[in-house]
Enzyme design. Sequence first.
Site, PDB file in Angstrom:
ATOM      1  N   HIS A   1       1.135   5.510  -9.963  1.00 17.75           N
ATOM      2  CA  HIS A   1       2.199   4.841 -10.573  1.00 17.75           C
ATOM      3  C   HIS A   1       2.243   5.692 -11.274  1.00 17.75           C
ATOM      4  CE1 HIS A   1      -0.573   3.829 -14.121  1.00 17.75           C
ATOM      5  NE2 HIS A   1      -1.062   5.085 -13.463  1.00 17.75           N
TER       6      HIS A   1
ATOM      7  N   CYS B   1      -0.187  11.506 -17.338  1.00 23.97           N
ATOM      8  CA  CYS B   1      -0.016   9.680 -16.878  1.00 23.97           C
ATOM      9  C   CYS B   1       1.955   9.290 -16.597  1.00 23.97           C
ATOM     10  CB  CYS B   1      -0.607   8.285 -17.359  1.00 23.97           C
ATOM     11  SG  CYS B   1      -2.486   8.514 -17.923  1.00 23.97           S
TER      12      CYS B   1
ATOM     13  N   HIS C   1       0.801   9.765  -9.846  1.00 25.21           N
ATOM     14  CA  HIS C   1      -0.763  10.173  -9.717  1.00 25.21           C
ATOM     15  C   HIS C   1      -1.209   8.032  -8.741  1.00 25.21           C
ATOM     16  CE1 HIS C   1      -0.581   8.173 -13.717  1.00 25.21           C
ATOM     17  NE2 HIS C   1      -1.992   8.074 -13.739  1.00 25.21           N
TER      18      HIS C   1
ATOM     19  N   HIS D   1      -4.000   5.250  -8.428  1.00 23.44           N
ATOM     20  CA  HIS D   1      -5.786   4.934  -8.549  1.00 23.44           C
ATOM     21  C   HIS D   1      -5.918   3.921  -7.099  1.00 23.44           C
ATOM     22  CE1 HIS D   1      -6.188   6.216 -13.248  1.00 23.44           C
ATOM     23  NE2 HIS D   1      -5.139   5.928 -13.078  1.00 23.44           N
TER      24      HIS D   1
ATOM     25  N   ASP E   1      -0.578  -3.602  -2.834  1.00 23.98           N
ATOM     26  CA  ASP E   1      -1.896  -1.708  -1.882  1.00 23.98           C
ATOM     27  C   ASP E   1      -0.762  -0.762  -1.410  1.00 23.98           C
ATOM     28  OD1 ASP E   1      -3.871  -0.501  -1.186  1.00 23.98           O
ATOM     29  OD2 ASP E   1      -4.249  -2.428   0.505  1.00 23.98           O
ATOM     30  N   HIS E   2      -1.849   0.287  -2.143  1.00 23.38           N
ATOM     31  CA  HIS E   2      -0.915   1.299  -0.870  1.00 23.38           C
ATOM     32  C   HIS E   2       0.745   1.569  -0.735  1.00 23.38           C
ATOM     33  CE1 HIS E   2      -4.457   1.714   1.362  1.00 23.38           C
ATOM     34  NE2 HIS E   2      -3.907   2.964   2.145  1.00 23.38           N
TER      35      HIS E   2
ATOM     36  N   GLU F   1      -8.621  -0.108 -14.371  1.00 23.91           N
ATOM     37  CA  GLU F   1      -7.745   0.698 -13.639  1.00 23.91           C
ATOM     38  C   GLU F   1      -8.317   2.218 -13.200  1.00 23.91           C
ATOM     39  OE1 GLU F   1      -3.542   1.957 -14.981  1.00 23.91           O
ATOM     40  OE2 GLU F   1      -5.379   3.370 -16.653  1.00 23.91           O
TER      41      GLU F   1
END
Lengths: 139, 139, 139, 139, 139, 139
Positions: A16, A35, A41, A43, A81-82, A126
Site C-alpha cells: 500500500h 509511507c 511498501h 505489510h 492477500d497478495h 499493521e
Amino acid sequence: MMKVTVSRKAQFNAAHRLYNSAWSDERNDEVFGKCNNPNFHGHNYTLTVSVKGTIDPETGYVMDMKVLKELIHEHVEKPFDHRNLNLDTEEFKTLNPTAENIVVVIWKRLRPNINPELELKVLLHETERNFVEFDGEGV
Amino acid sequence: MMKVTVSRKAQFNAAHRLYNSAWSDERNDEVFGKCNNPNFHGHNYTLTVSVKGTIDPETGYVMDMKVLKELIHEHVEKPFDHRNLNLDTEEFKTLNPTAENIVVVIWKRLRPNINPELELKVLLHETERNFVEFDGEGV
Amino acid sequence: MMKVTVSRKAQFNAAHRLYNSAWSDERNDEVFGKCNNPNFHGHNYTLTVSVKGTIDPETGYVMDMKVLKELIHEHVEKPFDHRNLNLDTEEFKTLNPTAENIVVVIWKRLRPNINPELELKVLLHETERNFVEFDGEGV
Amino acid sequence: MMKVTVSRKAQFNAAHRLYNSAWSDERNDEVFGKCNNPNFHGHNYTLTVSVKGTIDPETGYVMDMKVLKELIHEHVEKPFDHRNLNLDTEEFKTLNPTAENIVVVIWKRLRPNINPELELKVLLHETERNFVEFDGEGV
Amino acid sequence: MMKVTVSRKAQFNAAHRLYNSAWSDERNDEVFGKCNNPNFHGHNYTLTVSVKGTIDPETGYVMDMKVLKELIHEHVEKPFDHRNLNLDTEEFKTLNPTAENIVVVIWKRLRPNINPELELKVLLHETERNFVEFDGEGV
Amino acid sequence: MMKVTVSRKAQFNAAHRLYNSAWSDERNDEVFGKCNNPNFHGHNYTLTVSVKGTIDPETGYVMDMKVLKELIHEHVEKPFDHRNLNLDTEEFKTLNPTAENIVVVIWKRLRPNINPELELKVLLHETERNFVEFDGEGV
C-alpha cells in the site's frame, strides 16, 4: 443469557501507499513521510475477528470457528492477500489505506455476512507495534 | 475510586473430543468434523485471568498476583492439566468441551474464590488462532 | 555453491500418553508422572521444517515453500492432526510418543519426500517451554 | 578462546513481486502464483543478525549491540524499509526478490562492515511461518 | 546413534549495571551509556537451555525435562531471579554482567550438573531484540 | 461518528523494589517476598498505549502514530528506561512501584499531552504472564 466472545486470527500480505490525492506532493510527504513512497511498501497484516453472542446449547458454539474462518477467507483474504490495496481493491481507489480505514472497511465487509444477533469487532495489526480496533461504534 | 485491571496467564495441556450424545454419529461428524475423533485430540490451553478493582493504598495491589496464580493453580490447573476433559472432569461428562463451554466453566470455578468486589474476566486460547472470552455477562 | 536454509512452520493438535508397556504401572507413574494419565492429555504441537541447499538461479528458490507446505500437510498434519498419537498412528502403537520420538518419526516421514541434495532438520515444540530438534545425525 | 554469538533483531516493511523477466507471463504465474501480482504485495520482514566471536575482556562485549543496531539501520533498514524491493533497490532490479535472495543480499551488504574475525549469520522472516537463514556458506 | 536436542525455557527478572571498575566514570559512560546508570536498571531474562544426546530406548527421553527444569531452577533461577546481578551474585562482583558474560556464567554453572555425554548450549534473551548464545566453544 | 482505537507498543527496562516504608522489614518481606530485595531486581516493561476517537477524513488517521510514538518516548521512555524506578523517578520516591501504580502514573503522564477528545487506555506487561491495564476509570 450468557454471552461469550469467540475470536479467530488470520493474515494477509499486501502492498500500500498512504496518499491524499487532493493534496500537493509536498503536503503528502510532510504528513505521510516514507509511507508515501509512490512505489509502495507493504505489510503482513494480522487480523483478529471477534463475535459475541450466546452459546448454542446443542453445539456448544457461539459460532462455528470453521465458518468464521471461511468468511474471513472469502471476504478479506481473497480480495486483500497478495494485493496492492491502492490499485487492486475498490474501496482504496479513493480512500487512503491507513490502518484505521482498512479496519473499518474489513468490518463493513464482514458485518452483512454475520448473524445480526452477534456483536462484531475487528482488530488489525499493521506491524507488531502498531494496531487498530473497530467494533462498529458510530456506524 | 480508580479501577485497574490485573491479569495473570497460565497454561494447561488437555485432551478432549467434541461430541453431542443426543445426536447420531453422522450428525456429530457433520458438525464437529475431525474434532469428533472418538480417540480424542488435544491442546495447550492458554488461560488469562483478569480481575478489576481499586488499588489497595497500603500494598499498591488490586490483588496479589501470587494469590491469583495460586487460585488458578488450585481451581483450573490441578483439575484440568494433563487430563482428558471429557473423561476426567465432572462438568464435561455431560457438557460438550468446546472452548466456549470451557471458558464459562473456568469462570464459574474461579468466581466464588475471588473477592466479589472484583470484576472477573477469563480469556482462553485453544490455539494461537482460536480463542474465547467470558466476563460473566448474563450469568 | 552458496547454501541457504529455508524453513516452514506448521501445527497439529493431538492427544497422547507417555507409557512403557514393558513396565509396571508404578514404574510408569514414577517416570512419566501426570504424562502417564491413561485417559490421555494433549498438545498443540508446533513444527518447523528446515531444508538447506543451493538457490535455483531461475526461481530464486532453494525449494518452493508451497511445495514444502504441501509435503508437511500430507506427511505430518494429515496423519497426526486431531489424532490420538498412541491409538491412531502406526509408529506410536509400539513407540512411546515422547517429543524426542515424535521428532525422529516426523523426520523419517519427510526425508524420502525431499530432494536428497537438501539437508533436513525438524524442530518440534510440545509446549512454548519444551522443544526438541533432529537433523538426522546418527541415522 | 571462548566464542559467544550475539544477535540483534530489526524489521523493515517492503513491497515486492516475484518475477523472472526471462520467462513468459504464463510461466511466471505458474511458478510464482499470487506472489507474481504485477501491482506488488508486501511484508513486514523481520531480520535477526548474529555475530560470533570472543568476548573483549575490557567491555564484556563480543560486539557492542548499539553498533550492530546502527549497522543494520544504515545498510539494511535505510535502503529497504518502506521501499519497493523490485523498483527501489539496485540488487533486485535484476535479481528476483525471493526470501532466499534477500537474505544473501543482506549478508553481503553487512559482511564488509563487520570485523572479519567475527562470523556472520542472517535470519530473515518473510512471514511468521516462512523464514530463511544464511551464514555465508559457499560464498 | 541418533542424536536429538532437547530444550527447556525459563525466566528470571534481575537488576544490573554495566561498569568497568578499572575505568574512569567518563570512559564507563562513553562505552556503556545509559546501561551504566549507578542506580541500576533491569530485565526479564529469558533462558533456553539445550542438551543434545541419544534417546534412551526405555524412556524415550534424551533427558527428563522435569529434571532439566529443576536443574535450571536450582542453579540459575534461585541465585539470579529477583536479584541484583552486580551486588547479589558472586561472579558479577568482579565481572561485568553483559549478556555475553551472563550466558557464559550460566553455562559454567550448569555444565557440571549435566551428564558429560550430553552437549550443552545456552541461549539468553536480554530483551526481545538482543540475545546471546554459548555452547562451550573454546572453554 | 465512527470511533476507532489506535494502539502503539513500546518498551522500557527498569529496576525496582516493592516496599512500604510505613511497615517493618518483616511485614514487607511477608507481603512482597522476593520483590522486596533491597538491592532491587528488574523487568523489561512492555507498554501498549491506546487512543480512541474519530478518523480525520483528510489524513485517515485517528492520531498520527509517529506523534504517539514520540509522546511515549518523551513522557515514558526518557524518564523510565534504564532507570531505577524507586530512586530515579519523582513519583516512586513515595509511591510503591507495583505494576498497578506504574500503569496509573503512566496514564497520568500521557493524559495531558493527548487531545482530550481522544479516550486513553494504557496496558503494561511486567512479565509475559503478569500485566495490568488502566483507562482512567475513577480518576
